[in-house]
Design a protein around this motif. Structure first.
Motif, PDB file in Angstrom:
ATOM      1  N   VAL A  41      23.353  -5.627  29.342  1.00  0.00           N
ATOM      2  CA  VAL A  41      22.273  -6.437  29.918  1.00  0.00           C
ATOM      3  C   VAL A  41      21.865  -5.881  31.277  1.00  0.00           C
ATOM      4  CG1 VAL A  41      21.699  -8.705  30.863  1.00  0.00           C
ATOM      5  CG2 VAL A  41      22.853  -8.531  28.650  1.00  0.00           C
ATOM      6  N   VAL A  42      22.851  -5.552  32.120  1.00  0.00           N
ATOM      7  CA  VAL A  42      22.558  -4.978  33.436  1.00  0.00           C
ATOM      8  C   VAL A  42      21.810  -3.658  33.280  1.00  0.00           C
ATOM      9  CG1 VAL A  42      23.595  -4.008  35.520  1.00  0.00           C
ATOM     10  CG2 VAL A  42      24.510  -6.110  34.540  1.00  0.00           C
ATOM     11  N   TYR A  43      22.255  -2.838  32.340  1.00  0.00           N
ATOM     12  CA  TYR A  43      21.597  -1.552  32.085  1.00  0.00           C
ATOM     13  C   TYR A  43      20.146  -1.759  31.659  1.00  0.00           C
ATOM     14  CZ  TYR A  43      21.215   3.264  30.324  1.00  0.00           C
ATOM     15  OH  TYR A  43      20.845   4.572  30.104  1.00  0.00           O
ATOM     16  N   THR A  44      19.918  -2.765  30.823  1.00  0.00           N
ATOM     17  CA  THR A  44      18.562  -3.076  30.360  1.00  0.00           C
ATOM     18  C   THR A  44      17.666  -3.516  31.517  1.00  0.00           C
ATOM     19  OG1 THR A  44      19.336  -3.673  28.143  1.00  0.00           O
ATOM     20  CG2 THR A  44      17.219  -4.575  28.836  1.00  0.00           C
ATOM     21  N   LEU A  45      18.184  -4.391  32.368  1.00  0.00           N
ATOM     22  CA  LEU A  45      17.425  -4.847  33.528  1.00  0.00           C
ATOM     23  C   LEU A  45      17.123  -3.691  34.473  1.00  0.00           C
ATOM     24  CD1 LEU A  45      19.469  -8.102  34.268  1.00  0.00           C
ATOM     25  CD2 LEU A  45      17.155  -8.016  33.330  1.00  0.00           C
ATOM     26  N   PHE A  46      18.128  -2.855  34.709  1.00  0.00           N
ATOM     27  CA  PHE A  46      18.013  -1.691  35.585  1.00  0.00           C
ATOM     28  C   PHE A  46      16.838  -0.810  35.161  1.00  0.00           C
ATOM     29  CE2 PHE A  46      19.464   2.690  36.630  1.00  0.00           C
ATOM     30  CZ  PHE A  46      19.746   2.564  37.978  1.00  0.00           C
ATOM     31  N   HIS A  47      16.733  -0.563  33.871  1.00  0.00           N
ATOM     32  CA  HIS A  47      15.676   0.315  33.383  1.00  0.00           C
ATOM     33  C   HIS A  47      14.322  -0.386  33.292  1.00  0.00           C
ATOM     34  CE1 HIS A  47      17.837   4.042  32.680  1.00  0.00           C
ATOM     35  NE2 HIS A  47      18.871   3.297  32.338  1.00  0.00           N
ATOM     36  N   ALA A  48      14.319  -1.682  33.083  1.00  0.00           N
ATOM     37  CA  ALA A  48      13.043  -2.415  33.064  1.00  0.00           C
ATOM     38  C   ALA A  48      12.339  -2.309  34.415  1.00  0.00           C
ATOM     39  CB  ALA A  48      13.285  -3.877  32.699  1.00  0.00           C
ATOM     40  N   PHE A  49      13.115  -2.450  35.487  1.00  0.00           N
ATOM     41  CA  PHE A  49      12.530  -2.305  36.827  1.00  0.00           C
ATOM     42  C   PHE A  49      12.216  -0.844  37.135  1.00  0.00           C
ATOM     43  CE2 PHE A  49      14.105  -6.575  37.320  1.00  0.00           C
ATOM     44  CZ  PHE A  49      13.280  -7.153  38.282  1.00  0.00           C
ATOM     45  N   GLY A  50      13.084   0.048  36.687  1.00  0.00           N
ATOM     46  CA  GLY A  50      12.852   1.466  36.923  1.00  0.00           C
ATOM     47  C   GLY A  50      11.561   1.956  36.294  1.00  0.00           C
ATOM     48  N   ARG A  51      11.220   1.435  35.117  1.00  0.00           N
ATOM     49  CA  ARG A  51       9.975   1.822  34.454  1.00  0.00           C
ATOM     50  C   ARG A  51       8.760   1.414  35.262  1.00  0.00           C
ATOM     51  NH1 ARG A  51      12.754  -0.117  29.789  1.00  0.00           N
ATOM     52  NH2 ARG A  51      11.568  -2.071  29.800  1.00  0.00           N
ATOM     53  N   ARG A  52       8.937   0.472  36.159  1.00  0.00           N
ATOM     54  CA  ARG A  52       7.829  -0.010  36.984  1.00  0.00           C
ATOM     55  C   ARG A  52       7.847   0.578  38.394  1.00  0.00           C
ATOM     56  NH1 ARG A  52       8.876  -2.911  32.900  1.00  0.00           N
ATOM     57  NH2 ARG A  52       7.204  -4.039  31.863  1.00  0.00           N
TER      58      ARG A  52
END
Length: 216
Positions: A41-52
């Protein structure tokens, strides 16, 4: 490695490509129950913000991975989070905004940090343990945000999270986007993609399309 109150803190950092990129900090589940910064979940959140285009930092609380120290009932972990945020802001002194996101125990720590750091503009809390940890400090809650919970959570009953959402939603100028993921457990096994879609939708609506996918 970041200097923390109990020694070195191990983290993973990605620098945003845009000038004055916003920053986001990510907090993992309970250290005694296998929580690490590599949690899905943390990894998913990390990349969601990174994509932006955000500059993003996830880290291990004291005693986890290569982070020094030992578990400290949440008090020390809050200090770890504050030190990580200090490092992130020092490295990005002109950041346009600041967000925090956490999963389970990390959501509890993140909400406490939210109360102490007025520069935090928004939050995402996944599976907040509202039945076993005290969230009464959110009075008033200083920022709007997203709360996501699975209706098959085996550790945190959905009604306890609903009560927390109701409490926060009645506060002045606070908007809580509450999303329930059908079939998801506490750790979102087999439902990480659905979580990712909810986070994407929320961030797009909140941040605006101008920030979407600036970092490919």
């Amino acid at each position: 490695m970041i200097n923390g109150p109990a020694g070195r803190i191990e983290g993973r950092y990605v620098h945003g490509k845009q000038p004055n990129a916003p920053v986001a900090l990510f907090l993992h589940p309970h250290p005694h129950h296998g929580g690490t910064m590599n949690n899905k979940v943390v990894y998913t959140l990390f990349h969601a913000f990174g994509r932006r285009g955000f500059s993003t930092l996830r880290f291990n609380f004291r005693g986890v991975g290569r982070s020094q120290g030992t578990y400290d009932r949440g008090e020390g972990e809050l200090s770890d989070a504050a030190s990580a945020l200090d490092w992130l802001q020092t490295f990005n002194p002109n950041a346009s905004s600041c967000w925090i996101a956490g999963h389970s125990f990390g959501a509890w720590i993140g909400m406490q940090l939210l109360m102490r750091r007025p520069e935090i503009d928004g939050f995402i809390s996944v599976s907040p343990p509202a039945n076993s940890f005290d969230f009464s400090f959110l009075a008033p809650c200083p920022s709007s945000g997203l709360i996501v919970h699975g209706n098959k959570d085996e550790l945190v009953p959905e009604n306890s999270v609903q009560k927390l959402v109701n409490k926060l939603s009645h506060q002045r100028d606070i908007r809580i986007d509450y999303r329930i993921v059908d079939g998801a457990t506490h750790f979102f096994s087999n439902h990480v993609e659905t979580l990712d879609k909810h986070v994407d939708t929320y961030l797009d609506n909140t941040l605006g399309s101008r920030m979407a996918a600036v970092a490919e």
